[in-house]
Design an enzyme around this catalytic site. Structure first.
Site, PDB file in Angstrom:
ATOM      1  N   HIS A  78      51.488  32.080  39.346  1.00 47.15           N
ATOM      2  CA  HIS A  78      50.045  31.816  39.293  1.00 47.15           C
ATOM      3  C   HIS A  78      49.567  31.013  40.497  1.00 47.15           C
ATOM      4  O   HIS A  78      48.526  30.375  40.445  1.00 47.15           O
ATOM      5  CB  HIS A  78      49.681  31.038  38.022  1.00 47.15           C
ATOM      6  CG  HIS A  78      49.754  31.832  36.760  1.00 47.15           C
ATOM      7  ND1 HIS A  78      50.931  32.323  36.255  1.00 47.15           N
ATOM      8  CD2 HIS A  78      48.790  32.209  35.883  1.00 47.15           C
ATOM      9  CE1 HIS A  78      50.693  32.967  35.114  1.00 47.15           C
ATOM     10  NE2 HIS A  78      49.401  32.918  34.871  1.00 47.15           N
ATOM     11  N   GLU A 106      45.566  45.282  33.016  1.00 47.18           N
ATOM     12  CA  GLU A 106      45.045  45.263  34.394  1.00 47.18           C
ATOM     13  C   GLU A 106      45.041  46.655  35.012  1.00 47.18           C
ATOM     14  O   GLU A 106      44.063  47.065  35.642  1.00 47.18           O
ATOM     15  CB  GLU A 106      45.854  44.283  35.259  1.00 47.18           C
ATOM     16  CG  GLU A 106      45.601  42.807  34.933  1.00 47.18           C
ATOM     17  CD  GLU A 106      46.330  42.330  33.685  1.00 47.18           C
ATOM     18  OE1 GLU A 106      47.177  43.080  33.144  1.00 47.18           O
ATOM     19  OE2 GLU A 106      46.055  41.193  33.235  1.00 47.18           O
TER      20      GLU A 106
END
Ligand SMILES: Cc1ncc(C[n+]2csc(CCOP(=O)(O)OP(=O)(O)O)c2C)c(N)n1
Ligand SMILES: [Mg+2]
Lengths: 321, 326
Positions: free
Chosen positions: B129, B60
């Site tokens: 998440h 990322e």
């Protein structure tokens, strides 16, 4: 290296050296503040890269970035003004020594986060690839940065996408006060290139001709669409990591030993031996650059501070694209 | 107009912008052949190829940093996050780099960059998440932050985001992807940033809600109406810039406000909104502003526990009555 390039590299190195000596002097006189990281002793790396890049090519730089900026065409006066936080500086006094950038000239900026700028060179290279130009991007970073995760992520991405990017690790033997061999898994950082399936080369970073060979090869590879290269330039910073560094982590002997490998002295000797410049011409060059740097100091000192009323400018781009 | 799901509205805008502007491209994980875990890039790689719809390694920080370099040099990348929870892995590149470079370079750098992805509850994804990340990006100056709550807003705001010359954090919600509504077909349909939507008119209390909470606020408003309380529901749509005027105009009428978001209440955007209301509109207020947000614990896996943590319709209903002293 042709004669003209030798002279260019020489003048760039001398400009970097004298710019930083002046910055140190001004710091000691309390005329500038903040962090000033000097690359004295390491000038050959930046100067050679600068000589072989074109205006349209890109670099990303580090907290120790004055040399990279000057080699990419930065004017000493505007750079010195930035070191003093003046309105006329490259960043209008918003960035200081550690953030000098000149995006239009391809300097995507110095970066005060260790490793922070490495992926930006990838992005500039990707941009060139997508736009179909022959531009290349160079990322300068230190031995310490080669232990940051972002270095590894960036090299992997550059390799899989065959980006026209050159990673130049200036191994100056220390990350702040920590010796490179005490925190690094490999003796030569260049061998890490193998993990990303790209060439990695160890170069004497104080030898402009060794740098020339490696840089030319890497540029050609990038432009031929073959992808990235990692160059590890072994060099040494003569001054402390920061101004006021007690330097408890190394001996004076070690510093003196490296000073005998001064890249500028070496080139001056070469130029005299090869009759490229005479001693008188070398002295004249020193005088010329001294004058340039004195003018930079005057420009900076006589420049206005930024207007506090403008402090909120440029947080955002205003207007339509 | 065409009836579209929120996820399809997003996909279509990306495609339209890529057709009209060759500098727009997308990077992210599993966005190519799969078209993204939530389908927001479905079939884009077929149309635009692997160069412009680029599958990245699971790196990322690496691809955000690469996007920054591309944005600095003439491209307009859209960086796709499978889950916005993963921004934490790239925080240096987002908040030290993307947010700051233009300012630190004295305005001589431009970063047209969209970071988009989904967040929030709804799929039993637990603590890493299911969280809401907007407060990080509203706190550090440099990003604009959009949070669409409907398909049509997703389309209009995303187009504005892609055409904006600043880094934009575009925050979608996983539980809204399947929601659908009529979306304008106009390929220039755009909703300006900093313009709140009044989702329901009312004279008694103002409920300011974001993202998934907009629907819950509207449900609460219906229940309140049966009890004789008419709630006005305002969706700011962008948190930065924030449309304080629309909120103040409403509160001038109602004298009362509840701010509700799914993100943690503590130090959340609701605190900022409530403060701004009090600083600028204290004279309108007949009751202290009440904030609702997730309790100060990690989002739990169990649905029962998740529901206990995040504000529900009943919580909003209660809070509205509270500020009405009912
Ligand atoms: C992410 C991050 N960690 C730590 C620092 C503090 N710091 C500034 S320079 C430096 C040493 C960097 O070493 P190296 O990469 O070898 O570059 P050099 O200073 O030797 O040029 C450190 C630790 C920082 N600026 N950023
Ligand atoms: Mg070092």
């Amino acid at each position: 290296m042709d004669k003209q390039t030798i002279l260019q590299v020489y003048e760039t190195m001398l400009t970097i050296r004298k710019f930083e000596e002046k910055a140190l002097h001004l710091f000691e006189e309390n005329k500038l503040r903040g962090s000033v990281h000097l690359s004295i002793g390491q000038e050959a790396v930046a100067a050679v890269v600068g000589a072989y890049l074109r205006d349209k090519d890109y670099i990303t730089s580090t907290h120790r970035g004055h040399g990279h900026a000057i080699a990419k065409g930065a004017r000493p006066d505007k750079a010195m003004a930035e070191l003093m936080g003046r309105e006329t500086g490259y960043c209008g006094g918003r960035g200081g020594s550690m953030h000098i950038a000149d995006v239009e000239k391809g300097n995507l900026g110095a970066n005060a986060i260790v490793g922070g700028g490495i992926p930006h060179a990838n992005g500039a290279a990707l941009s060139a690839q997508l736009r179909g130009t022959d531009q290349v991007a160079v990322s300068f970073f230190g031995d310490g940065a080669a232990n940051e995760g972002i270095f590894h992520e960036t090299l992997n991405i550059a390799s899989i996408w065959k980006l026209p990017v050159i990673f130049i690790c200036e191994n100056n033997q220390y990350g702040m006060t920590t010796a490179v061999d005490s925190v690094t898994s490999v003796k030569d950082i260049a061998v890490r290139a193998a993990g990303y399936d790209m060439p990695g080369e160890v170069v004497d970073g104080n030898d402009v001709f060794a740098m020339e060979k490696a840089v030319k090869k890497a540029i050609k590879r990038a432009q031929d669409g073959e992808g990235p290269t990692l160059i590890e330039a072994k060099t040494y910073r003569w001054k402390g990591h920061w101004t006021g560094d007690p330097e408890v982590y190394r001996t004076r002997d070690e510093v003196e030993e490296w000073k005998t490998k001064c890249p500028i002295k070496r080139l001056e000797k070469h130029m005299q031996d090869k009759k490229i410049l005479s001693l008188e011409q070398i002295e004249a060059t020193h005088t010329k650059i001294d004058k340039l740097i004195d003018e930079a100091e005057e420009f900076a000192l006589s420049s206005p501070d930024p207007d506090p009323a403008t402090v909120l400018d440029n947080v955002y781009y205003e207007g339509d694209k | 107009m065409s009836r579209k799901k929120y996820s399809v509205a997003i996909r279509d805008v990306i495609a339209e912008e890529m057709r009209s502007d060759p500098s727009v491209f997308v990077m992210g994980e599993d966005i190519g052949a799969l078209g993204g875990v939530f389908g927001c890039t479905r079939d884009l790689q077929k149309e635009f190829g692997k160069n412009r719809v680029r599958d990245t390694p699971i790196a990322e920080a690496g691809y955000v940093g690469t996007g920054i370099g591309a944005a600095l040099t003439g491209m307009r990348p859209i960086l796709d996050f499978m889950y916005l929870d993963f921004v934490y892995v790239a925080m240096d590149q987002l908040l030290n780099q993307a947010a700051k470079l233009r300012y630190m370079y004295g305005g001589r750098a431009t970063l047209p960059l969209v970071v988009r992805g989904q967040q929030g509850i709804g799929r039993g994804n637990a603590g890493t998440h299911s969280q809401s990340v907007e407060a990080f990006f509203t706190h550090i100056p440099g990003f604009k932050v959009a949070m669409p709550s409907t398909a049509s807003d997703a389309a209009g705001l995303l187009r504005t985001a892609i055409r904006d010359n600043n880094p934009v954090m575009f925050i979608e919600h996983k539980a809204l992807y399947a929601s659908s509504e009529e979306v304008p077909d106009d390929p220039n349909f755009a909703i300006p940033f900093g313009k709140a939507a009044v989702r329901r008119q009312g004279k008694d209390v103002t409920i300011i809600a974001t993202s998934l909470m907009v629907g819950r606020a509207l449900e609460a408003a219906e229940a309140l109406s049966k009890e004789g309380i008419e709630a006005e529901v305002i969706d700011p749509r962008t948190l930065l810039p924030l449309d304080l005027d629309t909120m103040l105009k409403s509160i001038e009428k109602t004298g009362r406000a509840v701010v509700v978001h799914e993100a943690h209440k503590n130090n959340g955007v609701g605190a900022e909104i409530a403060s701004q209301i009090m600083e600028a509109g204290f004279k309108f207020l007949d009751a202290p502003v009440v904030r609702l947000g997730a309790k100060a614990c990690t989002l739990p896996f169990s649905l029962v526990l998740e529901n206990a943590v995040v504000p529900g319709v009943d919580d909003i209903h209660e809070a509205a009555k509270q500020v009405c002293y009912k």
